[in-house]
Design a protein around this motif. Structure first.
Motif, PDB file in Angstrom:
ATOM      1  N   ALA A 154      70.288  48.372  56.001  1.00 26.94           N
ATOM      2  CA  ALA A 154      69.112  48.855  55.274  1.00 26.94           C
ATOM      3  C   ALA A 154      69.095  48.333  53.845  1.00 26.94           C
ATOM      4  N   ARG A 155      70.287  48.210  53.253  1.00 32.13           N
ATOM      5  CA  ARG A 155      70.375  47.803  51.852  1.00 32.13           C
ATOM      6  C   ARG A 155      70.569  46.288  51.695  1.00 32.13           C
ATOM      7  N   ALA A 156      71.416  45.702  52.502  1.00 31.28           N
ATOM      8  CA  ALA A 156      71.690  44.264  52.383  1.00 31.28           C
ATOM      9  C   ALA A 156      70.654  43.430  53.127  1.00 31.28           C
ATOM     10  N   GLY A 157      69.744  44.095  53.820  1.00 30.86           N
ATOM     11  CA  GLY A 157      68.650  43.420  54.517  1.00 30.86           C
ATOM     12  C   GLY A 157      67.430  44.312  54.475  1.00 30.86           C
ATOM     13  N   PHE A 158      66.694  44.343  55.570  1.00 27.57           N
ATOM     14  CA  PHE A 158      65.460  45.125  55.622  1.00 27.57           C
ATOM     15  C   PHE A 158      65.475  46.115  56.786  1.00 27.57           C
ATOM     16  N   GLY A 159      66.682  46.596  57.123  1.00 30.62           N
ATOM     17  CA  GLY A 159      66.825  47.519  58.232  1.00 30.62           C
ATOM     18  C   GLY A 159      67.490  46.833  59.410  1.00 30.62           C
ATOM     19  N   ILE A 160      67.701  47.588  60.470  1.00 32.74           N
ATOM     20  CA  ILE A 160      68.388  47.040  61.641  1.00 32.74           C
ATOM     21  C   ILE A 160      67.608  47.377  62.916  1.00 32.74           C
ATOM     22  N   ARG A 161      67.522  46.403  63.785  1.00 29.28           N
ATOM     23  CA  ARG A 161      66.897  46.622  65.090  1.00 29.28           C
ATOM     24  C   ARG A 161      67.926  47.180  66.054  1.00 29.28           C
ATOM     25  N   PHE A 162      67.443  47.786  67.120  1.00 24.19           N
ATOM     26  CA  PHE A 162      68.350  48.327  68.134  1.00 24.19           C
ATOM     27  C   PHE A 162      69.208  47.221  68.739  1.00 24.19           C
ATOM     28  N   GLU A 163      68.625  46.048  68.982  1.00 24.15           N
ATOM     29  CA  GLU A 163      69.377  44.945  69.587  1.00 24.15           C
ATOM     30  C   GLU A 163      70.499  44.479  68.657  1.00 24.15           C
ATOM     31  N   TRP A 205      56.347  33.738  53.077  1.00 24.91           N
ATOM     32  CA  TRP A 205      57.571  34.434  52.669  1.00 24.91           C
ATOM     33  C   TRP A 205      57.715  35.770  53.399  1.00 24.91           C
ATOM     34  N   ILE A 206      56.623  36.486  53.566  1.00 31.37           N
ATOM     35  CA  ILE A 206      56.673  37.730  54.348  1.00 31.37           C
ATOM     36  C   ILE A 206      57.206  37.439  55.751  1.00 31.37           C
ATOM     37  N   ASN A 207      56.705  36.381  56.373  1.00 27.29           N
ATOM     38  CA  ASN A 207      57.167  36.009  57.714  1.00 27.29           C
ATOM     39  C   ASN A 207      58.645  35.641  57.709  1.00 27.29           C
ATOM     40  N   LYS A 208      59.070  34.949  56.676  1.00 25.20           N
ATOM     41  CA  LYS A 208      60.473  34.544  56.575  1.00 25.20           C
ATOM     42  C   LYS A 208      61.387  35.774  56.476  1.00 25.20           C
ATOM     43  N   MET A 209      60.981  36.755  55.674  1.00 22.65           N
ATOM     44  CA  MET A 209      61.769  37.978  55.549  1.00 22.65           C
ATOM     45  C   MET A 209      61.747  38.773  56.852  1.00 22.65           C
ATOM     46  N   SER A 210      60.615  38.743  57.543  1.00 24.94           N
ATOM     47  CA  SER A 210      60.459  39.547  58.759  1.00 24.94           C
ATOM     48  C   SER A 210      61.227  39.001  59.951  1.00 24.94           C
ATOM     49  N   THR A 211      61.521  37.696  59.951  1.00 25.54           N
ATOM     50  CA  THR A 211      62.233  37.108  61.093  1.00 25.54           C
ATOM     51  C   THR A 211      63.717  37.434  61.093  1.00 25.54           C
ATOM     52  N   ARG A 212      64.260  37.833  59.935  1.00 24.25           N
ATOM     53  CA  ARG A 212      65.637  38.322  59.835  1.00 24.25           C
ATOM     54  C   ARG A 212      66.687  37.256  60.094  1.00 24.25           C
ATOM     55  N   ASN A 213      66.357  35.985  59.958  1.00 25.76           N
ATOM     56  CA  ASN A 213      67.367  34.936  60.183  1.00 25.76           C
ATOM     57  C   ASN A 213      68.431  34.941  59.088  1.00 25.76           C
ATOM     58  N   THR A 214      68.007  35.190  57.857  1.00 24.76           N
ATOM     59  CA  THR A 214      68.947  35.203  56.726  1.00 24.76           C
ATOM     60  C   THR A 214      68.652  36.433  55.862  1.00 24.76           C
ATOM     61  N   PRO A 215      68.913  37.635  56.392  1.00 28.78           N
ATOM     62  CA  PRO A 215      68.453  38.854  55.708  1.00 28.78           C
ATOM     63  C   PRO A 215      69.001  39.046  54.305  1.00 28.78           C
ATOM     64  N   LEU A 216      70.312  38.822  54.108  1.00 31.95           N
ATOM     65  CA  LEU A 216      70.900  39.049  52.790  1.00 31.95           C
ATOM     66  C   LEU A 216      70.345  38.049  51.775  1.00 31.95           C
ATOM     67  N   ARG A 217      70.214  36.784  52.172  1.00 29.52           N
ATOM     68  CA  ARG A 217      69.679  35.774  51.250  1.00 29.52           C
ATOM     69  C   ARG A 217      68.247  36.132  50.844  1.00 29.52           C
ATOM     70  N   GLU A 218      67.434  36.568  51.801  1.00 29.87           N
ATOM     71  CA  GLU A 218      66.053  36.906  51.464  1.00 29.87           C
ATOM     72  C   GLU A 218      65.970  38.198  50.648  1.00 29.87           C
ATOM     73  N   LYS A 219      66.870  39.152  50.921  1.00 28.26           N
ATOM     74  CA  LYS A 219      66.880  40.394  50.133  1.00 28.26           C
ATOM     75  C   LYS A 219      67.247  40.095  48.684  1.00 28.26           C
ATOM     76  N   MET A 220      68.192  39.175  48.492  1.00 29.75           N
ATOM     77  CA  MET A 220      68.574  38.790  47.137  1.00 29.75           C
ATOM     78  C   MET A 220      67.500  37.911  46.482  1.00 29.75           C
ATOM     79  N   THR A 221      66.820  37.095  47.268  1.00 26.49           N
ATOM     80  CA  THR A 221      65.707  36.310  46.720  1.00 26.49           C
ATOM     81  C   THR A 221      64.629  37.248  46.186  1.00 26.49           C
ATOM     82  N   LEU A 222      64.384  38.332  46.918  1.00 29.01           N
ATOM     83  CA  LEU A 222      63.414  39.331  46.467  1.00 29.01           C
ATOM     84  C   LEU A 222      63.885  39.998  45.172  1.00 29.01           C
ATOM     85  N   PHE A 223      65.179  40.239  45.052  1.00 28.58           N
ATOM     86  CA  PHE A 223      65.728  40.801  43.807  1.00 28.58           C
ATOM     87  C   PHE A 223      65.477  39.854  42.638  1.00 28.58           C
TER      88      PHE A 223
END
Length: 460
Positions: free
Chosen positions: A13-22, A87-105
């Protein structure tokens, strides 16, 4: 430390944008250290935003006729929207969650507005490339980026006529913070940045003829300093490490700073020469990061809220521009911070208007429904709604979104109870309100839509 599913959910939740069940199924048995290593491994890939080609220069724009200017502005508007959605799509695909979360910071830390989408893309990629790398490298590249040089008027900074805007914000907002420098330091450092500019190809250029070569005294040091010397001196001050760590603590841990924890973070950051990976590893593996008081206590930024919803439910939009309406209504349009200080965040994200939209958006999106925005339609683009309180005209928009319910429902392991589902969807503890929802709903789809429409869903 010993891991638990609760810890893993909190980390994602914090290092990315949440977690999927899978995803949870794949990592729930990992230790925290292993899960953190996995997030860094996934973020080793750098996937730049690359949809905007070089545009005509601002000088060319000023010399153009009115018809050309209008076409140029329309094209710029479309490019800005495309950049935002990409960019929204890039964050939503979750390929690099921490990098995108820090890019947002960093997007908020180095807040910048430009009408040149090519320059905006360039700055965004600088922040992405260095998001979990070295802060000094990031700071230097941002300081030399055309978007920032233009935004903070360093194009006008030249010997005998210094412009202090960039030098001031460099200290006040980007590095050392208020109270750790003097007005004279601002004046002297502005002289050091004279001649820092960029050419029409969008490349940094130092113009020697415009640079002040005289001696300068900055933070007690005297010499013929240039801009890089100023940055070096700012980084020798531990106050810079503490300033950055305070912002990171509020972003990742708690809006209420803890001096002991921030001091420990600053020690790690400073002793590792401003490398971000050791600092983030320290935070994400600290016992205090997983303390109950630090779980489910942060209000999601609008972009985090939108991205989390998109990715959790595999949402696609027939009309992606509606995402821009959401950003406007919730108060965070990417690439358009309110000022150089960025979005204030925290409780500032919520007011009576934005909370109404936050509660309504999930059920509307997940049911492909209609939502009413109170705002005036932009004549250039009806999908871009101005939601200022001065304008009361109501606009009804069909969301045209599609959640992949088959994929979502099939990702939930068989036999998973409704309470466990709620614990995965929400970051907060199960309250009496949530228990009531769990008890009254009979099917999973209805349950998750109701959960996503609660105030608790606004927290991470």
């Amino acid at each position: 430390m010993i891991s638990s599913v609760k810890h893993i959910r909190h980390l994602y939740a914090r290092a990315g944008f949440g977690i999927r069940f899978e995803e949870l199924k794949q990592v729930e048995n990992l230790s925290v250290k292993q899960a953190v290593a996995g997030l860094f491994k996934a973020s080793e890939n750098i996937i730049p935003v690359d949809i905007i080609a070089a545009n005509i220069s601002y000088k060319d724009f000023l010399l153009a006729n009115e018809g050309t200017k209008k076409m140029f502005l329309q094209e710029q508007r479309q490019q800005e929207k495309a950049l935002n959605i990409d960019w929204i799509n890039k964050m939503s695909t979750r390929n690099t969650p921490l990098r995108e979360k820090m890019t947002l910071f960093w997007h908020n830390h180095f807040a910048c507005r430009t009408q040149n989408a090519w320059h905006a893309q360039q700055l965004n990629n600088i922040q992405r490339n260095n998001a979990v790398g070295n802060f000094k490298t990031l700071l230097l590249e941002v300081s030399k980026a055309p978007a920032m040089l233009q935004f903070l008027n360093n194009q006008q900074n030249q010997k005998n006529h210094p412009n202090e805007n960039f030098a001031r914000e460099l200290m006040e907002l980007f590095t050392i913070g208020r109270g750790n420098y003097t007005e004279q330091d601002v004046k002297e450092s502005a002289r050091a940045f004279t001649g820092w500019s960029f050419n029409k190809q969008g490349s940094f250029i130092a113009r020697p003829a415009l640079h002040d070569t005289g001696p300068k005294t900055f933070l007690g040091n005297t010499g013929n300093f240039n801009g890089e010397d100023i940055i070096d001196m700012l980084l020798t001050k531990k106050e810079t490490a503490r300033f950055i760590c305070t912002k990171l603590y509020k972003y990742f841990v708690n809006e209420a700073p803890d001096d002991l924890h921030i001091s420990a973070m600053a020690d790690v950051f400073y002793s590792n020469n401003y490398e971000l990976k050791p600092l983030l590893e320290f935070v994400f593996t600290a016992d205090w990061f997983y303390a109950d008081k630090n779980i489910g206590n942060l209000i999601k930024a609008p972009v985090e809220f939108i991205v989390g919803l998109n990715s959790q439910f595999y949402i696609t939009y027939q009309n992606p521009d509606v995402v821009l309406q959401f950003e406007r209504a919730l108060g965070q349009v990417l690439f358009y911070p309110p000022n150089v200080a960025g979005w204030p965040g925290g409780r500032n994200w919520i007011d009576s208007s934005s909370l109404m939209y936050r509660i309504k958006i999930p059920s509307t999106v997940l049911n492909g429904g209609v939502i009413e925005f109170s705002g005036k339609v932009d004549p250039e683009d009806e999908a871009f709604i101005a939601t200022t309180r001065k304008q009361k005209e109501a606009v009804t928009t069909k969301v045209q979104a599609q959640a992949d319910w088959d994929k979502f429902l099939n990702s939930i392991p068989k036999g998973t109870g409704k309470t466990t589902i709620a614990q995965t969807i929400l970051a907060t503890s199960i309250s009496s309100n949530i228990t009531e929802i769990i008890n009254k709903t009979t099917d999973i789809k209805t349950l998750v839509i109701e959960l996503a429409s609660t105030p608790e869903y606004q927290l991470c």
